[in-house]
Design a protein around this motif. Structure first.
Motif, short mmCIF file in Angstrom:
data_model
loop_
_atom_site.label_atom_id
_atom_site.label_comp_id
_atom_site.label_asym_id
_atom_site.label_seq_id
_atom_site.Cartn_x
_atom_site.Cartn_y
_atom_site.Cartn_z
N ARG A 3 0.86 -1.29 -0.19
CA ARG A 3 0.11 -0.10 0.26
C ARG A 3 0.82 1.18 0.09
O ARG A 3 0.73 2.30 -0.71
CB ARG A 3 -1.10 -0.12 1.19
N GLU A 4 2.05 1.36 0.67
CA GLU A 4 2.86 2.36 0.68
C GLU A 4 3.43 2.62 -0.56
O GLU A 4 3.66 3.75 -1.14
CB GLU A 4 4.10 2.17 1.86
N MET A 5 3.99 1.52 -1.33
CA MET A 5 4.40 1.55 -2.63
C MET A 5 3.51 2.26 -3.36
O MET A 5 3.63 3.14 -4.21
CB MET A 5 4.90 0.45 -3.04
N GLU A 6 2.10 1.77 -3.49
CA GLU A 6 1.04 2.36 -4.20
C GLU A 6 0.95 3.74 -3.93
O GLU A 6 0.69 4.66 -5.01
CB GLU A 6 -0.25 1.41 -4.04
N ARG A 7 1.15 4.20 -2.65
CA ARG A 7 0.81 5.52 -2.55
C ARG A 7 1.89 6.20 -2.93
O ARG A 7 1.61 7.55 -3.52
CB ARG A 7 0.74 5.71 -0.80
N LEU A 8 2.94 5.97 -3.28
CA LEU A 8 4.14 6.74 -3.76
C LEU A 8 3.96 6.60 -5.44
O LEU A 8 4.80 7.29 -6.06
CB LEU A 8 5.41 6.11 -3.49
N GLY A 9 3.02 5.81 -5.91
CA GLY A 9 3.12 5.67 -7.18
C GLY A 9 3.63 4.50 -7.99
O GLY A 9 3.68 4.60 -9.37
N LEU A 10 4.13 3.67 -7.09
CA LEU A 10 4.47 2.41 -7.96
C LEU A 10 3.68 1.39 -7.55
O LEU A 10 3.39 0.61 -6.80
CB LEU A 10 5.86 2.21 -6.95
N PRO A 11 2.97 0.79 -8.98
CA PRO A 11 2.11 -0.29 -8.76
C PRO A 11 2.77 -1.51 -8.28
O PRO A 11 3.94 -1.91 -8.69
CB PRO A 11 1.67 -0.39 -10.32
N THR A 12 1.82 -2.14 -7.58
CA THR A 12 2.45 -3.59 -7.01
C THR A 12 1.53 -4.74 -7.15
O THR A 12 0.39 -4.48 -7.32
CB THR A 12 2.94 -3.55 -5.62
N VAL A 13 2.06 -5.77 -7.20
CA VAL A 13 1.42 -7.21 -7.32
C VAL A 13 1.86 -8.09 -6.12
O VAL A 13 3.16 -8.16 -5.81
CB VAL A 13 1.59 -7.75 -8.64
N ILE A 14 1.04 -8.69 -5.54
CA ILE A 14 1.58 -9.43 -4.55
C ILE A 14 1.20 -10.91 -4.95
O ILE A 14 -0.15 -11.47 -5.08
CB ILE A 14 0.85 -9.02 -2.97
N PHE A 15 2.02 -12.16 -5.00
CA PHE A 15 1.93 -13.20 -4.84
C PHE A 15 1.58 -14.01 -3.53
O PHE A 15 2.41 -13.58 -2.62
CB PHE A 15 3.01 -13.96 -5.67
N SER A 16 0.60 -14.82 -3.30
CA SER A 16 0.36 -15.04 -2.13
C SER A 16 -0.50 -16.44 -1.89
O SER A 16 -1.36 -16.58 -2.62
CB SER A 16 -0.62 -13.93 -1.24
N ALA A 17 0.11 -17.24 -1.10
CA ALA A 17 -0.52 -18.51 -1.01
C ALA A 17 -1.76 -18.51 -0.07
O ALA A 17 -2.86 -19.51 -0.24
CB ALA A 17 0.61 -19.55 -0.44
#
Length: 68
Positions: A3-17
């Motif tokens: 969420r912090e990275m998204e807030r800074l404008g860096l789109p992220t994807v989380i891979f999660s089991a």
């Protein structure tokens, strides 16, 4: 962290089991994976099939990054 990275404008994807956890923390892009020990692969598959699985997961992540 995502969420912090998204807030800074860096789109992220989380891979999660366990996708319910990042979703509970309002992560916007979550891709479910097979197992905690092997999030981006499956050692029980033959090498070619595992490579194809990894490619599909990376393509799914790239597609997710293109969404709002």
């Amino acid at each position: 962290m995502a969420r912090e990275m998204e807030r800074l404008g860096l789109p992220t994807v989380i891979f999660s089991a366990i996708p319910a956890i990042p979703i509970a923390f309002r992560a916007s892009r979550v891709i479910p994976v097979k197992a905690i020990r092997h999030p981006l692969g499956d050692p029980e598959r033959p090498p070619e099939r595992e490579r194809q699985l990894r490619r599909e997961m990376v393509e799914a992540a790239l597609t997710a990054l293109q969404t709002d």
